[in-house]
Write a protein that holds these residues in place. Structure first.
Motif, PDB file in Angstrom:
ATOM      1  N   ALA A  70       0.635  -1.135  -0.354  1.00  0.00           N
ATOM      2  CA  ALA A  70      -0.235   0.324  -0.151  1.00  0.00           C
ATOM      3  C   ALA A  70       0.560   1.438  -0.103  1.00  0.00           C
ATOM      4  CB  ALA A  70      -0.560   0.279   1.209  1.00  0.00           C
ATOM      5  N   GLU A  71       2.056   0.921   0.977  1.00  0.00           N
ATOM      6  CA  GLU A  71       2.693   2.078   0.832  1.00  0.00           C
ATOM      7  C   GLU A  71       3.635   2.724  -0.357  1.00  0.00           C
ATOM      8  OE1 GLU A  71       6.400   4.527   3.752  1.00  0.00           O
ATOM      9  OE2 GLU A  71       4.448   3.320   4.682  1.00  0.00           O
ATOM     10  N   GLU A  72       3.929   0.871  -0.995  1.00  0.00           N
ATOM     11  CA  GLU A  72       4.850   1.845  -2.755  1.00  0.00           C
ATOM     12  C   GLU A  72       4.357   2.597  -3.499  1.00  0.00           C
ATOM     13  OE1 GLU A  72       5.316  -2.645  -2.776  1.00  0.00           O
ATOM     14  OE2 GLU A  72       7.247  -2.627  -1.877  1.00  0.00           O
ATOM     15  N   ASN A  73       2.274   1.893  -3.002  1.00  0.00           N
ATOM     16  CA  ASN A  73       1.666   2.218  -4.351  1.00  0.00           C
ATOM     17  C   ASN A  73       0.671   3.521  -3.944  1.00  0.00           C
ATOM     18  OD1 ASN A  73       1.365   0.647  -6.111  1.00  0.00           O
ATOM     19  ND2 ASN A  73       1.109  -0.804  -4.365  1.00  0.00           N
ATOM     20  N   GLY A  74       0.982   4.580  -2.589  1.00  0.00           N
ATOM     21  CA  GLY A  74       0.656   5.598  -2.027  1.00  0.00           C
ATOM     22  C   GLY A  74      -0.754   5.599  -1.922  1.00  0.00           C
ATOM     23  N   ILE A  75      -1.227   4.697  -1.190  1.00  0.00           N
ATOM     24  CA  ILE A  75      -2.360   3.671  -0.900  1.00  0.00           C
ATOM     25  C   ILE A  75      -2.364   4.164   0.655  1.00  0.00           C
ATOM     26  CG2 ILE A  75      -3.403   3.801  -3.271  1.00  0.00           C
ATOM     27  CD1 ILE A  75      -3.669   0.573  -2.203  1.00  0.00           C
ATOM     28  N   SER A  76      -1.373   4.316   1.586  1.00  0.00           N
ATOM     29  CA  SER A  76      -1.253   3.944   2.689  1.00  0.00           C
ATOM     30  C   SER A  76      -1.999   4.844   3.257  1.00  0.00           C
ATOM     31  CB  SER A  76       0.380   3.571   3.250  1.00  0.00           C
ATOM     32  OG  SER A  76       0.634   4.927   2.820  1.00  0.00           O
ATOM     33  N   ASP A  77      -2.266   5.621   3.223  1.00  0.00           N
ATOM     34  CA  ASP A  77      -2.842   7.107   3.817  1.00  0.00           C
ATOM     35  C   ASP A  77      -4.335   6.981   4.026  1.00  0.00           C
ATOM     36  OD1 ASP A  77      -2.514   7.854   1.452  1.00  0.00           O
ATOM     37  OD2 ASP A  77      -1.492   9.754   2.317  1.00  0.00           O
ATOM     38  N   MET A  78      -5.019   5.934   2.697  1.00  0.00           N
ATOM     39  CA  MET A  78      -6.380   6.783   2.669  1.00  0.00           C
ATOM     40  C   MET A  78      -7.238   6.532   4.163  1.00  0.00           C
ATOM     41  SD  MET A  78      -6.583   3.928  -1.106  1.00  0.00           S
ATOM     42  CE  MET A  78      -8.515   4.450  -1.039  1.00  0.00           C
ATOM     43  N   THR A  79      -8.276   6.631   3.803  1.00  0.00           N
ATOM     44  CA  THR A  79      -9.578   6.768   5.441  1.00  0.00           C
ATOM     45  C   THR A  79      -9.993   5.635   4.930  1.00  0.00           C
ATOM     46  OG1 THR A  79     -11.395   8.192   3.991  1.00  0.00           O
ATOM     47  CG2 THR A  79      -9.040   9.161   5.421  1.00  0.00           C
ATOM     48  N   LEU A  80     -11.276   5.168   6.124  1.00  0.00           N
ATOM     49  CA  LEU A  80     -12.125   3.958   5.458  1.00  0.00           C
ATOM     50  C   LEU A  80     -12.942   4.571   4.894  1.00  0.00           C
ATOM     51  CD1 LEU A  80     -13.205   1.424   6.524  1.00  0.00           C
ATOM     52  CD2 LEU A  80     -14.238   2.835   8.071  1.00  0.00           C
ATOM     53  N   GLU A  81     -13.521   5.776   4.486  1.00  0.00           N
ATOM     54  CA  GLU A  81     -14.282   5.985   3.786  1.00  0.00           C
ATOM     55  C   GLU A  81     -13.427   6.374   2.048  1.00  0.00           C
ATOM     56  OE1 GLU A  81     -13.356   7.748   5.895  1.00  0.00           O
ATOM     57  OE2 GLU A  81     -15.491   7.871   7.528  1.00  0.00           O
ATOM     58  N   GLU A  82     -12.462   6.332   1.959  1.00  0.00           N
ATOM     59  CA  GLU A  82     -12.032   6.999   1.046  1.00  0.00           C
ATOM     60  C   GLU A  82     -11.469   5.122   0.373  1.00  0.00           C
ATOM     61  OE1 GLU A  82      -8.952  10.111   0.730  1.00  0.00           O
ATOM     62  OE2 GLU A  82      -8.860   8.556   1.659  1.00  0.00           O
ATOM     63  N   ILE A  83     -11.373   4.185   1.684  1.00  0.00           N
ATOM     64  CA  ILE A  83     -11.334   2.843   0.850  1.00  0.00           C
ATOM     65  C   ILE A  83     -13.174   1.985   0.948  1.00  0.00           C
ATOM     66  CG2 ILE A  83     -11.557   0.146   1.774  1.00  0.00           C
ATOM     67  CD1 ILE A  83      -8.902   1.424   3.711  1.00  0.00           C
ATOM     68  N   ASN A  84     -13.572   2.331   1.162  1.00  0.00           N
ATOM     69  CA  ASN A  84     -15.037   2.104   1.240  1.00  0.00           C
ATOM     70  C   ASN A  84     -15.831   2.310  -0.401  1.00  0.00           C
ATOM     71  OD1 ASN A  84     -15.349   0.144   3.600  1.00  0.00           O
ATOM     72  ND2 ASN A  84     -16.090   1.892   3.823  1.00  0.00           N
ATOM     73  N   ALA A  85     -15.043   3.409  -0.558  1.00  0.00           N
ATOM     74  CA  ALA A  85     -15.985   4.274  -2.242  1.00  0.00           C
ATOM     75  C   ALA A  85     -15.217   3.867  -3.232  1.00  0.00           C
ATOM     76  CB  ALA A  85     -15.278   5.552  -2.162  1.00  0.00           C
ATOM     77  N   GLU A  86     -13.684   2.743  -3.212  1.00  0.00           N
ATOM     78  CA  GLU A  86     -13.151   2.070  -4.418  1.00  0.00           C
ATOM     79  C   GLU A  86     -13.746   0.819  -3.897  1.00  0.00           C
ATOM     80  OE1 GLU A  86     -10.330   3.355  -6.151  1.00  0.00           O
ATOM     81  OE2 GLU A  86     -10.385   4.517  -5.807  1.00  0.00           O
ATOM     82  N   ILE A  87     -13.721   0.602  -3.167  1.00  0.00           N
ATOM     83  CA  ILE A  87     -14.807  -1.019  -2.884  1.00  0.00           C
ATOM     84  C   ILE A  87     -15.810  -0.998  -4.512  1.00  0.00           C
ATOM     85  CG2 ILE A  87     -15.320  -2.341  -1.914  1.00  0.00           C
ATOM     86  CD1 ILE A  87     -14.001  -2.247   0.443  1.00  0.00           C
ATOM     87  N   ALA A  88     -16.979   0.273  -3.616  1.00  0.00           N
ATOM     88  CA  ALA A  88     -18.161   0.319  -4.347  1.00  0.00           C
ATOM     89  C   ALA A  88     -17.973   0.918  -5.702  1.00  0.00           C
ATOM     90  CB  ALA A  88     -19.070   1.472  -3.620  1.00  0.00           C
ATOM     91  N   ASP A  89     -17.592   1.301  -6.103  1.00  0.00           N
ATOM     92  CA  ASP A  89     -16.887   1.890  -6.871  1.00  0.00           C
ATOM     93  C   ASP A  89     -16.674   0.383  -7.978  1.00  0.00           C
ATOM     94  OD1 ASP A  89     -17.305   4.294  -7.336  1.00  0.00           O
ATOM     95  OD2 ASP A  89     -14.964   4.757  -6.941  1.00  0.00           O
ATOM     96  N   SER A  90     -15.309  -0.697  -7.688  1.00  0.00           N
ATOM     97  CA  SER A  90     -15.445  -1.521  -8.106  1.00  0.00           C
ATOM     98  C   SER A  90     -16.381  -2.692  -8.295  1.00  0.00           C
ATOM     99  CB  SER A  90     -13.929  -2.167  -7.811  1.00  0.00           C
ATOM    100  OG  SER A  90     -14.277  -2.954  -6.329  1.00  0.00           O
ATOM    101  N   ARG A  91     -17.242  -2.348  -7.470  1.00  0.00           N
ATOM    102  CA  ARG A  91     -18.209  -3.231  -7.351  1.00  0.00           C
ATOM    103  C   ARG A  91     -19.640  -3.079  -8.245  1.00  0.00           C
ATOM    104  NH1 ARG A  91     -19.295  -4.948  -1.197  1.00  0.00           N
ATOM    105  NH2 ARG A  91     -17.793  -6.011  -0.835  1.00  0.00           N
ATOM    106  N   ASN A  92     -19.202  -2.282  -8.940  1.00  0.00           N
ATOM    107  CA  ASN A  92     -20.391  -0.862 -10.147  1.00  0.00           C
ATOM    108  C   ASN A  92     -19.859  -1.222 -11.390  1.00  0.00           C
ATOM    109  OD1 ASN A  92     -22.630  -0.158  -8.136  1.00  0.00           O
ATOM    110  ND2 ASN A  92     -20.958   1.845  -7.765  1.00  0.00           N
TER     111      ASN A  92
END
Length: 92
Positions: A70-92
């Motif tokens: 996650a750190e190598e890909n620059g996503i280690s500081d995502m909030t829970l809301e951002e993570i849930n949004a990414e999951i929701a987007d990938s499910r659509n």
């Protein structure tokens, strides 16, 4: 080929859990043990990984690896809301 009786001791809880898993797989515990012995002979060694992971469990090691990725890909500081949004987007 002659047969030999092989016996060993196991604690009751482990034996009961193992027998339950075998039953769900459609075999009994003695059949599983014969399978293990056959595989040991076929592989000419223990047929599964026997690694010491140091003082931490495999789960802790996996979490550390996930954090590093996650750190190598620059996503280690995502909030829970951002993570849930990414999951929701990938499910659509």
């Amino acid at each position: 080929m002659a047969n030999s009786l092989v016996q060993f001791r196991a604690d009751d809880t482990t034996r009961i859990k193992a027998a339950s898993i075998c039953e769900r797989l459609g075999i009994d515990l003695p059949t599983y043990m014969r399978m293990c012995l056959s595989r040991l002979v076929q592989e000419n060694g223990v047929p599964f990984s026997m690694k010491l992971e140091g003082e931490e469990s495999a789960a802790v090691s996996a979490m550390k690896k996930a954090s590093r990725i996650a750190e190598e890909n620059g996503i280690s500081d995502m909030t829970l809301e951002e993570i849930n949004a990414e999951i929701a987007d990938s499910r659509n």
